[in-house]
Scaffold this active site. Structure first.
Site, PDB file in Angstrom:
ATOM      1  N   GLY A 103     -26.271 -63.311  10.515  1.00 34.55           N
ATOM      2  CA  GLY A 103     -27.193 -63.343  11.647  1.00 34.55           C
ATOM      3  C   GLY A 103     -27.936 -64.648  11.839  1.00 34.55           C
ATOM      4  N   SER A 138     -27.584 -68.680  13.472  1.00 35.82           N
ATOM      5  CA  SER A 138     -26.785 -69.648  14.215  1.00 35.82           C
ATOM      6  C   SER A 138     -26.575 -70.908  13.381  1.00 35.82           C
ATOM      7  CB  SER A 138     -27.492 -70.010  15.525  1.00 35.82           C
ATOM      8  OG  SER A 138     -28.752 -70.594  15.228  1.00 35.82           O
ATOM      9  N   HIS A 159     -39.314 -69.529   5.979  1.00 36.04           N
ATOM     10  CA  HIS A 159     -40.156 -69.881   7.128  1.00 36.04           C
ATOM     11  C   HIS A 159     -41.464 -69.095   7.176  1.00 36.04           C
ATOM     12  CE1 HIS A 159     -36.268 -71.454   9.236  1.00 36.04           C
ATOM     13  NE2 HIS A 159     -36.729 -72.270   8.321  1.00 36.04           N
TER      14      HIS A 159
HETATM   15  P1  NAD Z   1     -30.867 -67.828  16.051  1.00 34.37           P
HETATM   16  O1  NAD Z   1     -31.545 -67.071  17.135  1.00 34.37           O
HETATM   17  O2  NAD Z   1     -30.723 -69.275  16.181  1.00 34.37           O
HETATM   18  O3  NAD Z   1     -29.412 -67.228  15.842  1.00 34.37           O
HETATM   19  C1  NAD Z   1     -29.214 -65.850  15.795  1.00 34.37           C
HETATM   20  C2  NAD Z   1     -27.784 -65.616  15.374  1.00 34.37           C
HETATM   21  O4  NAD Z   1     -27.622 -64.217  15.190  1.00 34.37           O
HETATM   22  C3  NAD Z   1     -26.755 -66.065  16.409  1.00 34.37           C
HETATM   23  O5  NAD Z   1     -25.752 -66.813  15.759  1.00 34.37           O
HETATM   24  C4  NAD Z   1     -26.200 -64.741  16.947  1.00 34.37           C
HETATM   25  O6  NAD Z   1     -24.823 -64.836  17.279  1.00 34.37           O
HETATM   26  C5  NAD Z   1     -26.405 -63.836  15.765  1.00 34.37           C
HETATM   27  N1  NAD Z   1     -26.533 -62.410  16.096  1.00 34.37           N
HETATM   28  C6  NAD Z   1     -26.958 -61.847  17.249  1.00 34.37           C
HETATM   29  N2  NAD Z   1     -26.945 -60.510  17.131  1.00 34.37           N
HETATM   30  C7  NAD Z   1     -26.493 -60.235  15.883  1.00 34.37           C
HETATM   31  C8  NAD Z   1     -26.253 -59.034  15.170  1.00 34.37           C
HETATM   32  N3  NAD Z   1     -26.487 -57.825  15.706  1.00 34.37           N
HETATM   33  N4  NAD Z   1     -25.784 -59.122  13.896  1.00 34.37           N
HETATM   34  C9  NAD Z   1     -25.534 -60.334  13.333  1.00 34.37           C
HETATM   35  N5  NAD Z   1     -25.747 -61.487  13.968  1.00 34.37           N
HETATM   36  C10 NAD Z   1     -26.223 -61.433  15.223  1.00 34.37           C
HETATM   37  O7  NAD Z   1     -31.639 -67.437  14.697  1.00 34.37           O
HETATM   38  P2  NAD Z   1     -31.809 -68.253  13.350  1.00 34.37           P
HETATM   39  O8  NAD Z   1     -30.518 -68.874  12.986  1.00 34.37           O
HETATM   40  O9  NAD Z   1     -32.465 -67.315  12.425  1.00 34.37           O
HETATM   41  O10 NAD Z   1     -32.815 -69.423  13.702  1.00 34.37           O
HETATM   42  C11 NAD Z   1     -33.939 -69.144  14.489  1.00 34.37           C
HETATM   43  C12 NAD Z   1     -35.279 -69.544  13.913  1.00 34.37           C
HETATM   44  O11 NAD Z   1     -36.297 -68.761  14.587  1.00 34.37           O
HETATM   45  C13 NAD Z   1     -35.468 -69.255  12.461  1.00 34.37           C
HETATM   46  O12 NAD Z   1     -36.134 -70.335  11.936  1.00 34.37           O
HETATM   47  C14 NAD Z   1     -36.379 -68.030  12.374  1.00 34.37           C
HETATM   48  O13 NAD Z   1     -37.406 -68.245  11.431  1.00 34.37           O
HETATM   49  C15 NAD Z   1     -37.014 -67.896  13.721  1.00 34.37           C
HETATM   50  N6  NAD Z   1     -36.965 -66.513  14.250  1.00 34.37           N
HETATM   51  C16 NAD Z   1     -37.233 -65.429  13.461  1.00 34.37           C
HETATM   52  C17 NAD Z   1     -37.110 -64.137  13.950  1.00 34.37           C
HETATM   53  C18 NAD Z   1     -37.396 -62.948  13.054  1.00 34.37           C
HETATM   54  O14 NAD Z   1     -38.140 -63.077  12.093  1.00 34.37           O
HETATM   55  N7  NAD Z   1     -36.819 -61.775  13.340  1.00 34.37           N
HETATM   56  C19 NAD Z   1     -36.722 -63.934  15.272  1.00 34.37           C
HETATM   57  C20 NAD Z   1     -36.453 -65.060  16.065  1.00 34.37           C
HETATM   58  C21 NAD Z   1     -36.572 -66.338  15.543  1.00 34.37           C
END
Ligand code: NAD
Ligand code: ZN
Length: 238
Positions: free
Chosen positions: A186, A188, A119
């Site tokens: 990590g 969903s 992404h």
């Molecule tokens: P999501 O927010 O949909 O899902 C996050 C997942 O992480 C959930 O299933 C949750 O249960 C789990 N989770 C929460 N805390 C955790 C922990 N401490 N350890 C392990 N798992 C944990 O995120 P996604 O599936 O990555 O999809 C979201 C989209 O948004 C992606 O396309 C991403 O590019 C973008 N995004 C990126 C960031 C980043 O770069 N840090 C942050 C937010 C969203």
């Protein structure tokens, strides 16, 4: 009785080709809100306004202000024990590829090398006119920023409804198909095509290890479901 984490560890130890898919959850313990978490940064804003090409075309300054605020928040964070464990795994594995949906750059900062960013990257700026990209971590004073060619720069991330970077999902799919094990941490697993890598691994010969405090749509199909935070569980897989 061996615990699932012990069995998963021995699979990882014996694997020659390791693939990993990470999502926002691996950065949660670094202090970066996930997409769907309570208090997540999407909650107060409509994602159509912030993370779509249409939203950007309507109000580039507004979108940039939001991204710049995220960039400054992310700049304050650092990789956690989960990011570091994946680097240690890469250093000892015969073949290792990390596929991430994250745009925060924490895998790079930790030292991951063989990295596919599905992404994009929040530190990359791309010209909407000449397509040239540059990495810029500094605070952007004038928003929206402009390229030398006069074109407006946009965040180098993939927005909803956009194509992934050229070749990224093809490369990731090839890695997953030939992997002995896929570690999914990590995510969903609701954002496609990234999430499709999981059933792809299940159909091929890979063992799938899911690391997530919560269950996902794929939890009942995976080889091992390790319920807990990635900064705790990923180091235990070493
Ligand atoms: P999501 O927010 O949909 O899902 C996050 C997942 O992480 C959930 O299933 C949750 O249960 C789990 N989770 C929460 N805390 C955790 C922990 N401490 N350890 C392990 N798992 C944990 O995120 P996604 O599936 O990555 O999809 C979201 C989209 O948004 C992606 O396309 C991403 O590019 C973008 N995004 C990126 C960031 C980043 O770069 N840090 C942050 C937010 C969203
Ligand atoms: Zn340009």
């Amino acid at each position: 009785m061996p615990q699932p984490v012990d069995s998963a560890r021995s699979i990882v130890r014996d694997a020659k080709r390791i693939a990993v898919l990470t999502g926002a959850g691996v950065s949660a313990e670094s202090g970066i809100p996930t997409f769907r978490s309570n208090g997540g940064f999407w909650q107060n804003q409509r994602f159509e306004d912030l993370a779509t090409p249409q939203g950007f075309a309507r109000d580039p300054k507004f979108v940039w202000q939001w991204y710049e605020e995220r960039r400054r928040n992310i700049a304050e964070t650092k990789p956690n024990a989960g990011h570091h464990a994946l680097v240690a795994l890469e250093n000892r594995a015969e073949q290792f590829t990390l596929v991430t949906q994250n745009v925060d750059g924490l895998h790079d900062l930790a030292g991951s090398k063989n990295l596919i960013k599905l992404h994009g990257d929040i530190w990359t700026l791309r010209c909407t006119k000449c397509n040239k990209e540059k990495v810029d971590r500094t605070e952007l004073a004038d928003l929206p920023p402009y390229c030398d060619c006069g074109g407006m720069l946009r965040p180098g991330v993939v927005w909803f409804g956009e194509m992934l970077p050229e070749g990224a999902i093809e490369k990731a799919s090839a890695v997953v198909v030939s992997a002995d094990v896929l570690i999914v941490a990590g995510t969903s697993a609701q954002v496609y095509p990234a999430a499709a890598l999981i059933p792809l691994a299940l159909r091929s010969r890979a063992a799938v290890i899911e690391v997530n405090p919560e269950e996902t749509d794929f939890s009942s199909d995976v080889t091992f479901g390790l319920r807990g935070p990635s900064a705790t569980i990923l180091p235990q897989l070493l």
